[in-house]
Design a protein around this motif. Structure first.
Motif, PDB file in Angstrom:
ATOM      1  N   CYS A 151       0.853  -1.183   0.000  1.00 28.18           N
ATOM      2  CA  CYS A 151       0.000   0.000   0.000  1.00 28.18           C
ATOM      3  C   CYS A 151       0.895   1.241   0.000  1.00 28.18           C
ATOM      4  O   CYS A 151       2.126   1.127   0.007  1.00 28.18           O
ATOM      5  N   HIS A 152       0.277   2.403   0.017  1.00 28.74           N
ATOM      6  CA  HIS A 152       1.050   3.643   0.030  1.00 28.74           C
ATOM      7  C   HIS A 152       2.049   3.663   1.173  1.00 28.74           C
ATOM      8  O   HIS A 152       3.224   4.015   0.996  1.00 28.74           O
ATOM      9  N   GLU A 153       1.606   3.279   2.371  1.00 28.62           N
ATOM     10  CA  GLU A 153       2.471   3.358   3.544  1.00 28.62           C
ATOM     11  C   GLU A 153       3.610   2.336   3.481  1.00 28.62           C
ATOM     12  O   GLU A 153       4.755   2.661   3.810  1.00 28.62           O
ATOM     13  N   SER A 154       3.323   1.104   3.066  1.00 21.92           N
ATOM     14  CA  SER A 154       4.389   0.106   2.998  1.00 21.92           C
ATOM     15  C   SER A 154       5.398   0.479   1.913  1.00 21.92           C
ATOM     16  O   SER A 154       6.611   0.342   2.099  1.00 21.92           O
ATOM     17  N   LEU A 155       4.901   0.976   0.777  1.00 20.58           N
ATOM     18  CA  LEU A 155       5.813   1.400  -0.288  1.00 20.58           C
ATOM     19  C   LEU A 155       6.673   2.569   0.164  1.00 20.58           C
ATOM     20  O   LEU A 155       7.875   2.613  -0.108  1.00 20.58           O
ATOM     21  N   SER A 156       6.075   3.517   0.883  1.00 24.20           N
ATOM     22  CA  SER A 156       6.838   4.657   1.383  1.00 24.20           C
ATOM     23  C   SER A 156       7.938   4.204   2.343  1.00 24.20           C
ATOM     24  O   SER A 156       9.094   4.634   2.231  1.00 24.20           O
ATOM     25  N   LEU A 157       7.598   3.314   3.266  1.00 25.64           N
ATOM     26  CA  LEU A 157       8.585   2.839   4.236  1.00 25.64           C
ATOM     27  C   LEU A 157       9.678   2.013   3.561  1.00 25.64           C
ATOM     28  O   LEU A 157      10.869   2.162   3.883  1.00 25.64           O
ATOM     29  N   ARG A 158       9.293   1.162   2.632  1.00 24.20           N
ATOM     30  CA  ARG A 158      10.290   0.350   1.939  1.00 24.20           C
ATOM     31  C   ARG A 158      11.219   1.235   1.107  1.00 24.20           C
ATOM     32  O   ARG A 158      12.426   0.967   1.008  1.00 24.20           O
ATOM     33  N   THR A 159      10.656   2.286   0.535  1.00 23.86           N
ATOM     34  CA  THR A 159      11.472   3.216  -0.240  1.00 23.86           C
ATOM     35  C   THR A 159      12.434   3.975   0.669  1.00 23.86           C
ATOM     36  O   THR A 159      13.600   4.196   0.317  1.00 23.86           O
ATOM     37  N   GLN A 160      11.967   4.378   1.844  1.00 24.33           N
ATOM     38  CA  GLN A 160      12.839   5.083   2.782  1.00 24.33           C
ATOM     39  C   GLN A 160      14.031   4.225   3.180  1.00 24.33           C
ATOM     40  O   GLN A 160      15.172   4.711   3.252  1.00 24.33           O
ATOM     41  N   ILE A 161      13.790   2.942   3.446  1.00 22.54           N
ATOM     42  CA  ILE A 161      14.877   2.039   3.828  1.00 22.54           C
ATOM     43  C   ILE A 161      15.846   1.844   2.668  1.00 22.54           C
ATOM     44  O   ILE A 161      17.077   1.888   2.837  1.00 22.54           O
ATOM     45  N   ALA A 162      15.289   1.641   1.465  1.00 19.85           N
ATOM     46  CA  ALA A 162      16.146   1.480   0.284  1.00 19.85           C
ATOM     47  C   ALA A 162      16.962   2.744   0.030  1.00 19.85           C
ATOM     48  O   ALA A 162      18.138   2.678  -0.354  1.00 19.85           O
ATOM     49  N   MET A 163      16.344   3.907   0.258  1.00 16.81           N
ATOM     50  CA  MET A 163      17.048   5.170   0.048  1.00 16.81           C
ATOM     51  C   MET A 163      18.191   5.321   1.054  1.00 16.81           C
ATOM     52  O   MET A 163      19.283   5.785   0.706  1.00 16.81           O
ATOM     53  N   ARG A 164      17.944   4.937   2.306  1.00 19.81           N
ATOM     54  CA  ARG A 164      19.005   4.986   3.312  1.00 19.81           C
ATOM     55  C   ARG A 164      20.177   4.103   2.899  1.00 19.81           C
ATOM     56  O   ARG A 164      21.347   4.515   2.961  1.00 19.81           O
ATOM     57  N   ASP A 165      19.884   2.870   2.460  1.00 25.47           N
ATOM     58  CA  ASP A 165      20.943   1.948   2.067  1.00 25.47           C
ATOM     59  C   ASP A 165      21.682   2.447   0.826  1.00 25.47           C
ATOM     60  O   ASP A 165      22.906   2.298   0.713  1.00 25.47           O
ATOM     61  N   LEU A 166      20.940   3.038  -0.112  1.00 24.71           N
ATOM     62  CA  LEU A 166      21.573   3.598  -1.306  1.00 24.71           C
ATOM     63  C   LEU A 166      22.486   4.755  -0.922  1.00 24.71           C
ATOM     64  O   LEU A 166      23.600   4.888  -1.453  1.00 24.71           O
ATOM     65  N   ALA A 167      22.043   5.602   0.014  1.00 25.10           N
ATOM     66  CA  ALA A 167      22.865   6.736   0.448  1.00 25.10           C
ATOM     67  C   ALA A 167      24.152   6.250   1.119  1.00 25.10           C
ATOM     68  O   ALA A 167      25.217   6.859   0.947  1.00 25.10           O
ATOM     69  N   ARG A 168      24.064   5.172   1.872  1.00 22.95           N
ATOM     70  CA  ARG A 168      25.279   4.613   2.486  1.00 22.95           C
ATOM     71  C   ARG A 168      26.277   4.193   1.408  1.00 22.95           C
ATOM     72  O   ARG A 168      27.486   4.430   1.531  1.00 22.95           O
ATOM     73  N   ILE A 214      -7.828   2.825  -2.396  1.00 25.44           N
ATOM     74  CA  ILE A 214      -7.652   3.242  -0.997  1.00 25.44           C
ATOM     75  C   ILE A 214      -6.245   2.910  -0.526  1.00 25.44           C
ATOM     76  O   ILE A 214      -5.596   3.712   0.165  1.00 25.44           O
ATOM     77  N   ARG A 215      -5.722   1.739  -0.906  1.00 25.74           N
ATOM     78  CA  ARG A 215      -4.343   1.395  -0.550  1.00 25.74           C
ATOM     79  C   ARG A 215      -3.356   2.353  -1.196  1.00 25.74           C
ATOM     80  O   ARG A 215      -2.327   2.686  -0.622  1.00 25.74           O
ATOM     81  N   ALA A 216      -3.658   2.787  -2.408  1.00 24.92           N
ATOM     82  CA  ALA A 216      -2.724   3.631  -3.148  1.00 24.92           C
ATOM     83  C   ALA A 216      -2.559   5.012  -2.524  1.00 24.92           C
ATOM     84  O   ALA A 216      -1.495   5.622  -2.631  1.00 24.92           O
ATOM     85  N   PHE A 217      -3.595   5.512  -1.870  1.00 22.96           N
ATOM     86  CA  PHE A 217      -3.523   6.860  -1.293  1.00 22.96           C
ATOM     87  C   PHE A 217      -3.310   6.836   0.218  1.00 22.96           C
ATOM     88  O   PHE A 217      -2.697   7.755   0.767  1.00 22.96           O
ATOM     89  N   GLY A 218      -3.802   5.836   0.912  1.00 23.92           N
ATOM     90  CA  GLY A 218      -3.518   5.670   2.326  1.00 23.92           C
ATOM     91  C   GLY A 218      -3.750   6.922   3.143  1.00 23.92           C
ATOM     92  O   GLY A 218      -4.821   7.521   3.104  1.00 23.92           O
ATOM     93  N   GLN A 219      -2.742   7.352   3.880  1.00 20.55           N
ATOM     94  CA  GLN A 219      -2.864   8.513   4.754  1.00 20.55           C
ATOM     95  C   GLN A 219      -3.068   9.815   3.984  1.00 20.55           C
ATOM     96  O   GLN A 219      -3.473  10.816   4.569  1.00 20.55           O
ATOM     97  N   HIS A 220      -2.814   9.805   2.693  1.00 18.20           N
ATOM     98  CA  HIS A 220      -3.087  11.003   1.888  1.00 18.20           C
ATOM     99  C   HIS A 220      -4.567  11.125   1.546  1.00 18.20           C
ATOM    100  O   HIS A 220      -4.991  12.173   1.068  1.00 18.20           O
ATOM    101  N   GLU A 221      -5.331  10.073   1.735  1.00 14.64           N
ATOM    102  CA  GLU A 221      -6.795  10.056   1.684  1.00 14.64           C
ATOM    103  C   GLU A 221      -7.400  10.117   0.284  1.00 14.64           C
ATOM    104  O   GLU A 221      -7.015  10.935  -0.539  1.00 14.64           O
ATOM    105  N   CYS A 222      -8.358   9.203   0.077  1.00  9.85           N
ATOM    106  CA  CYS A 222      -9.234   9.281  -1.092  1.00  9.85           C
ATOM    107  C   CYS A 222     -10.453  10.125  -0.731  1.00  9.85           C
ATOM    108  O   CYS A 222     -10.711  10.399   0.442  1.00  9.85           O
ATOM    109  N   ILE A 223     -11.189  10.504  -1.759  1.00 10.87           N
ATOM    110  CA  ILE A 223     -12.415  11.286  -1.555  1.00 10.87           C
ATOM    111  C   ILE A 223     -13.619  10.425  -1.912  1.00 10.87           C
ATOM    112  O   ILE A 223     -13.633   9.757  -2.951  1.00 10.87           O
TER     113      ILE A 223
END
Length: 285
Positions: A151-168, A214-223
């Motif tokens: 979902c949006h949140e899992s993709l965001s978190l997985r991207t953050q971790i990948a970005m941290r590892d890439l930055a290292r 709904i999964r795609a928008f998550g905390q950013h909210e659908c209407i």
């Protein structure tokens, strides 16, 4: 090397990776955020601990000249909403960490579309900063598989971790990666921000498609428009079931739970508001 960074809390890991690799921080640039959906308090606090100057206004050529006067070697970008002026007259290097497997997914925020399209793989990239967004030669990238449950949140978190590892990786071998950076070529794609129509829940669709949105928008909210009321939906459940209700009919309510008929079953809206989350801060809540 001495570096300045433009970032927000989402990519704190990039900031920390360069500091932990022994790079000397000079200045933090960030943008004013609501700290409801998007945050920058953590990076600002971290910069304060490191005795760095913090700037909330747009980077200008004068700012780049100031970095040059401070013997800054590189500007690192990781989540910054404004275009940066030409850095070459002032700095030796500038890179951007982008949350997509470039050259695919250039643009401001790819996460919603990744889920909507059911992508099976995604990734992150570090590239040389160019005037055209997300177009520079690639220093390094990382890829990871996705599942139907992402979902949006899992993709965001997985991207953050990948970005941290890439930055290292980039921080530990920067000179070599910079010199060997590969052009993106003419292929790839630029993803514009999704239009307002993509944020709207369509109850004449199957359960799976409604839940995917709904999964795609998550905390950013659908209407959702139900009974002439506009609702901002963060989370829902759903199931397939034969029924005779017209799509979009509210068939049951219990407290804040609302069950709506869709093409092949029901959607249970379990987390919603009449006020969008990004508007809450404006009301002083």
């Amino acid at each position: 090397m001495r570096f300045a960074i433009a970032t927000a809390d989402r990519y704190m890991g990039v900031f920390e990776a360069f500091v932990n690799a022994g790079w000397e921080p000079v200045k933090l640039f960030t943008v004013p955020l609501d700290n409801v959906v998007n945050h920058n308090q953590a990076v600002m606090s971290y910069a304060t601990q490191l005795k760095m100057e913090v700037q909330l206004s747009r980077i200008t050529s004068q700012d780049l000249l100031d970095l040059q006067a401070r013997d800054c070697d590189i500007l690192v970008i990781a989540s910054y909403n404004w275009r940066v002026p030409d850095w070459r007259p002032y700095l030796r290097h500038a890179v951007n960490f982008h949350p997509s497997p470039l050259p695919e997914g250039r643009g401001p925020y790819p996460f919603h579309r990744v889920i909507l399209e059911g992508r099976q793989r995604w990734g992150v990239s570090c590239h040389r900063l160019e005037h055209a967004f997300d177009s520079g030669d690639i220093l390094a990238d990382r890829h990871f598989p996705l599942t139907d449950e992402d979902c949006h949140e899992s993709l965001s978190l997985r991207t953050q971790i990948a970005m941290r590892d890439l930055a290292r990786q980039v921080a530990s071998d920067f000179t070599s990666l910079w010199e060997q950076a590969s052009p993106q070529g003419d292929e790839g794609s630029y993803w514009e921000k999704l239009p307002d129509s993509e944020w709207l829940l369509k109850f004449d669709q199957p359960v799976a498609e409604v839940l995917c949105r709904i999964r795609a928008f998550g905390q950013h909210e659908c209407i959702a428009h139900l009974n002439n009321v506009m609702m901002f939906v963060r989370r829902a459940v759903g199931w397939t079931e034969l029924h005779v209700h017209p799509a979009g009919t509210v068939v049951y309510t219990n407290g804040r739970n609302v069950v709506v008929a869709v093409e092949d079953g029901y959607i249970g809206i379990v987390e919603w508001s009449l006020i969008a989350r990004n508007q809450v801060v404006q009301l002083g809540r």
